[in-house]
Write a protein that holds these residues in place. Structure first.
Motif, PDB file in Angstrom:
ATOM      1  N   THR A  14       4.799  -0.637  31.902  1.00 56.79           N
ATOM      2  CA  THR A  14       5.327  -1.941  31.184  1.00 56.79           C
ATOM      3  C   THR A  14       5.297  -1.934  29.874  1.00 56.79           C
ATOM      4  O   THR A  14       5.978  -2.484  28.857  1.00 56.79           O
ATOM      5  CB  THR A  14       4.748  -3.150  31.822  1.00 56.79           C
ATOM      6  OG1 THR A  14       3.361  -3.329  31.772  1.00 56.79           O
ATOM      7  CG2 THR A  14       5.093  -3.318  33.447  1.00 56.79           C
ATOM      8  N   SER A  15       3.978  -1.594  29.133  1.00 56.34           N
ATOM      9  CA  SER A  15       3.899  -1.385  27.832  1.00 56.34           C
ATOM     10  C   SER A  15       5.090  -0.914  27.130  1.00 56.34           C
ATOM     11  O   SER A  15       5.507  -1.009  26.166  1.00 56.34           O
ATOM     12  CB  SER A  15       2.271  -0.985  27.562  1.00 56.34           C
ATOM     13  OG  SER A  15       2.365  -0.913  26.017  1.00 56.34           O
ATOM     14  N   HIS A  16       5.214   0.571  27.596  1.00 58.76           N
ATOM     15  CA  HIS A  16       6.236   1.551  27.324  1.00 58.76           C
ATOM     16  C   HIS A  16       7.683   0.956  27.279  1.00 58.76           C
ATOM     17  O   HIS A  16       8.442   0.834  26.311  1.00 58.76           O
ATOM     18  CB  HIS A  16       6.121   2.665  27.957  1.00 58.76           C
ATOM     19  CG  HIS A  16       5.077   3.535  27.462  1.00 58.76           C
ATOM     20  ND1 HIS A  16       4.457   3.621  26.252  1.00 58.76           N
ATOM     21  CD2 HIS A  16       4.244   4.207  28.470  1.00 58.76           C
ATOM     22  CE1 HIS A  16       3.141   4.488  26.584  1.00 58.76           C
ATOM     23  NE2 HIS A  16       3.308   4.864  27.802  1.00 58.76           N
ATOM     24  N   LEU A  17       7.917   0.086  28.569  1.00 62.01           N
ATOM     25  CA  LEU A  17       9.041  -0.438  28.453  1.00 62.01           C
ATOM     26  C   LEU A  17       9.357  -1.459  27.616  1.00 62.01           C
ATOM     27  O   LEU A  17      10.567  -1.835  27.247  1.00 62.01           O
ATOM     28  CB  LEU A  17       9.287  -0.910  30.024  1.00 62.01           C
ATOM     29  CG  LEU A  17       9.473   0.142  30.968  1.00 62.01           C
ATOM     30  CD1 LEU A  17       9.368  -0.481  32.556  1.00 62.01           C
ATOM     31  CD2 LEU A  17      10.809   1.098  30.930  1.00 62.01           C
ATOM     32  N   LYS A  18       8.403  -2.288  27.259  1.00 61.96           N
ATOM     33  CA  LYS A  18       8.525  -3.590  26.431  1.00 61.96           C
ATOM     34  C   LYS A  18       8.789  -2.815  24.987  1.00 61.96           C
ATOM     35  O   LYS A  18       9.533  -3.257  24.208  1.00 61.96           O
ATOM     36  CB  LYS A  18       7.380  -4.227  26.415  1.00 61.96           C
ATOM     37  CG  LYS A  18       7.430  -5.188  27.625  1.00 61.96           C
ATOM     38  CD  LYS A  18       5.997  -6.114  27.585  1.00 61.96           C
ATOM     39  CE  LYS A  18       4.865  -5.283  27.526  1.00 61.96           C
ATOM     40  NZ  LYS A  18       3.543  -6.536  27.309  1.00 61.96           N
ATOM     41  N   GLY A  19       8.224  -1.764  24.695  1.00 58.08           N
ATOM     42  CA  GLY A  19       8.369  -1.120  23.245  1.00 58.08           C
ATOM     43  C   GLY A  19       9.723  -0.631  23.144  1.00 58.08           C
ATOM     44  O   GLY A  19      10.507  -1.054  22.163  1.00 58.08           O
ATOM     45  N   ALA A  20      10.273  -0.020  24.266  1.00 55.21           N
ATOM     46  CA  ALA A  20      11.685   0.325  24.074  1.00 55.21           C
ATOM     47  C   ALA A  20      12.615  -0.924  24.169  1.00 55.21           C
ATOM     48  O   ALA A  20      13.746  -1.041  23.353  1.00 55.21           O
ATOM     49  CB  ALA A  20      11.922   1.159  25.484  1.00 55.21           C
ATOM     50  N   LEU A  21      12.548  -1.898  25.066  1.00 58.60           N
ATOM     51  CA  LEU A  21      12.991  -3.089  24.939  1.00 58.60           C
ATOM     52  C   LEU A  21      13.236  -3.926  23.637  1.00 58.60           C
ATOM     53  O   LEU A  21      14.291  -4.343  23.186  1.00 58.60           O
ATOM     54  CB  LEU A  21      12.537  -4.125  26.000  1.00 58.60           C
ATOM     55  CG  LEU A  21      13.226  -5.469  26.390  1.00 58.60           C
ATOM     56  CD1 LEU A  21      14.481  -4.994  27.195  1.00 58.60           C
ATOM     57  CD2 LEU A  21      12.451  -6.076  27.292  1.00 58.60           C
ATOM     58  N   GLN A  22      12.000  -3.751  22.921  1.00 58.40           N
ATOM     59  CA  GLN A  22      11.930  -4.395  21.483  1.00 58.40           C
ATOM     60  C   GLN A  22      13.065  -3.613  20.576  1.00 58.40           C
ATOM     61  O   GLN A  22      13.932  -4.244  19.862  1.00 58.40           O
ATOM     62  CB  GLN A  22      10.750  -4.549  20.973  1.00 58.40           C
ATOM     63  CG  GLN A  22      10.446  -5.220  19.744  1.00 58.40           C
ATOM     64  CD  GLN A  22       9.174  -5.065  19.194  1.00 58.40           C
ATOM     65  OE1 GLN A  22       8.219  -4.585  19.762  1.00 58.40           O
ATOM     66  NE2 GLN A  22       8.896  -5.855  18.216  1.00 58.40           N
ATOM     67  N   LEU A  23      13.084  -2.526  20.827  1.00 52.55           N
ATOM     68  CA  LEU A  23      13.912  -1.557  19.867  1.00 52.55           C
ATOM     69  C   LEU A  23      15.446  -1.800  20.138  1.00 52.55           C
ATOM     70  O   LEU A  23      16.281  -1.799  19.263  1.00 52.55           O
ATOM     71  CB  LEU A  23      13.433  -0.034  20.059  1.00 52.55           C
ATOM     72  CG  LEU A  23      12.313   0.255  19.404  1.00 52.55           C
ATOM     73  CD1 LEU A  23      11.819   2.031  19.622  1.00 52.55           C
ATOM     74  CD2 LEU A  23      11.893   0.294  18.120  1.00 52.55           C
TER      75      LEU A  23
END
Length: 544
Positions: A246-255
């Motif tokens: 989820t940490s990686h997914l949130k990073g992508a989501l922010q971008l």
């Protein structure tokens, strides 16, 4: 530190004699006490060069150190076994599967290892977790059937060797394997009279494993979307912890929200998820992050005792229930699916977790009444009553095992029981002399004397009648019971056994692994006997 005794000169340093046997023994003591000193270290060139600066005659072989490690292990095992045999409490078991992977993609090897732990609280109210056995499963890690059905893999014989086969209370293991024959087989060997509540509490399902399965099922529902995101945003090499996904997914989501993936070049080169799919990613992250927040508080608790699990699970259930009515249909559907799995675990584990929570002076039966009425509605009263009945039955068993004479608290006599003069007005006078002695009245007087004795109350009743303690998240049940034992001598024995039950095989960040946790590569490369000796003796070291 390797002891260099002073003695005969002429050994490279004035007044110092090098004793290889003594050096091997001292190094073995270190190797059997800390993973920082693997036996192979004596063959390390840099380490050898360093020691030779202290004594040019230094020479120590791995074989000699290994032999001394086995001697240290056998000596410590005798002491540990004596302690466990004389231990007057219950012992809970847990079993973990560790994995070692080696080689490259073309020569990849992996092997799984079984680690059996004993959990208990000692007489100083210190929570202990000792390894009883560590061994290779000698099977492919791709196989789920490590131990033949109906076979306990020699586990009960191992418990007999330790002299604790009649002290086992529970067995905790992961639920990855649908086959539960190992636990059932071990249970069948233990006499029914030695199992509490007829073995109803024996099988403990690992909480971390249930949560991992629940979260992975959610990730599986958006697997195609996650694959698209991975093409756009590198997840890198990281530990297999589900909260990192989820940490990686949130990073992508922010971008994405910043427009990083909206350029024509990116759209033409990659399969960029459409807005509705990013919305699903956002929903998954929202739910999983909330679960992580609660579990992180739980698994990072310093003294992870069984009394604190129920209210954390209650919090999780509250979160999932709220998400199940979310305005977003996808999020609501996810939460409902998770609730089904969660409720099954709740039902399977409620009895054990409730009994443990009653032994927390912040909760007692008050919290059980509260949570039962909230979760089960009209059926809550009967469920709470069943917990109360079980508490009394368990307490009765402890009173039989540990009779505490004259330890009851007496109720003060009420005013109504005191003698008073009878108002004789209106009495009918006796007709003549009556010298007859009524035997029934004599028996009645004896009955009155017995009934007028102060009411006896057990530890359990006195404990439950006291007001609950104010809520404190930093409360330590072990510290509280260590001082309350004098007031509740029998109940404290019961608390000591139940608080030690491991509801999760792993804790801290290891509770979030999505695959088997890694075995120590420096240990599993050794011969089986030495491997087991090091892992076991290191876990006992604090005792010595």
């Amino acid at each position: 530190m390797i002891d260099m005794p002073r003695g005969v000169p002429g050994s490279g340093k004035p007044g110092i004699t090098y004793d290889e046997q003594n050096a091997a023994r001292e190094f073995a003591n270190m190797a059997c006490s800390s993973e920082d000193f693997p036996p192979q270290m004596v063959e390390d060139e840099n380490f050898g060069r360093f020691l030779q600066t202290l004594n040019p005659q230094f020479k120590l072989s791995f074989k000699k150190v290994g032999t001394e490690c086995m001697k240290v292990y056998k000596e410590r095992k005798e002491e540990t076994k004596k302690f466990l045999v004389n231990f007057d409490g219950r012992i809970s078991l847990s079993m973990d599967i560790l994995r070692h992977e080696s080689g490259r993609w073309d020569t990849f090897n992996c092997e799984d290892y079984l680690c059996l732990y004993a959990h208990f609280i000692d007489e100083n109210w210190k929570l202990k977790k000792w390894v009883l056995n560590f061994r290779s499963l000698w099977g492919s890690c791709e196989s789920d059937d490590y131990i033949p059905e109906g076979d306990d893999g020699g586990m009960f014989k191992l418990l007999q060797d330790w002299g604790i086969e009649n002290k086992i209370s529970t067995f905790t293991r992961n639920d990855e394997d649908s086959d539960d024959s190992l636990v059932k087989c071990v249970k069948s060997h233990i006499q029914d009279k030695n199992l509490q509540l007829n073995g109803q509490l024996f099988r403990v399902h690992c909480l971390a494993d249930m949560i991992k399965t629940m979260v992975e099922d959610v990730f599986e529902m958006i697997k195609d979307i996650i694959d698209k995101v991975r093409e756009l945003y590198s997840f890198g090499r990281s530990l297999p912890l589900w909260y990192l996904t989820t940490s990686h997914l949130k990073g992508a989501l922010q971008l994405w929200t910043m427009g990083e993936f909206s350029s024509e070049d990116v759209i033409n080169s990659y399969n960029v998820p459409p807005p509705e799919e990013w919305k699903k990613v956002e929903g998954v992250c929202l739910i999983v992050d909330k679960i992580y927040e609660v579990l992180n508080v739980l698994f990072e608790t310093k003294h992870l005792t069984s009394n604190i699990y129920l209210y954390h699970l209650d919090e999780l259930r509250e979160i999932l229930t709220q998400f199940s009515t979310d305005s977003c249909e996808f999020v609501a559907t996810l939460a409902k699916d998770m609730l089904k799995k969660f409720d099954k675990y709740w039902d399977d584990m409620f009895f054990l977790l409730a009994i443990s929570a009653v032994l927390d002076p912040r909760f007692k039966m008050k919290y059980i009444d509260f949570v039962c009425s909230k979760v089960k509605g009209m059926e809550g009263n009967s469920q709470a009553a069943a917990v109360f009945v079980a508490m009394n039955k368990l307490f009765d068993e402890y009173e039989i095992r540990f009779p505490e004479k004259d330890k009851f608290i007496s109720e003060p006599a009420s005013d109504s029981d005191s003698d008073s003069d009878y108002d004789s007005e209106g009495e009918v006078p006796a007709a003549g002399n009556a010298n007859y002695t009524f035997s029934v009245m004599k028996k009645y007087e004896e009955f009155l004397q017995l009934s007028d004795l102060p009411a006896k109350k057990t530890d359990l009743h006195c404990y439950l009648e006291q007001p609950v303690l104010p809520w404190s998240q930093d409360f330590d049940a072990l510290t509280w019971w260590s001082t309350a034992g004098a007031k509740y001598p029998t109940l404290s024995r019961m608390a000591r056994d139940f608080l030690a039950i491991p509801v999760s095989v792993a804790s801290s960040f290891e509770a979030f692994y999505t695959e088997a946790r890694p075995a120590d590569a420096r240990v599993v490369c050794l011969k089986p006997e030495l491997m087991n000796a090091l892992v076991c003796s290191r876990s006992w070291y604090s005792k010595h």
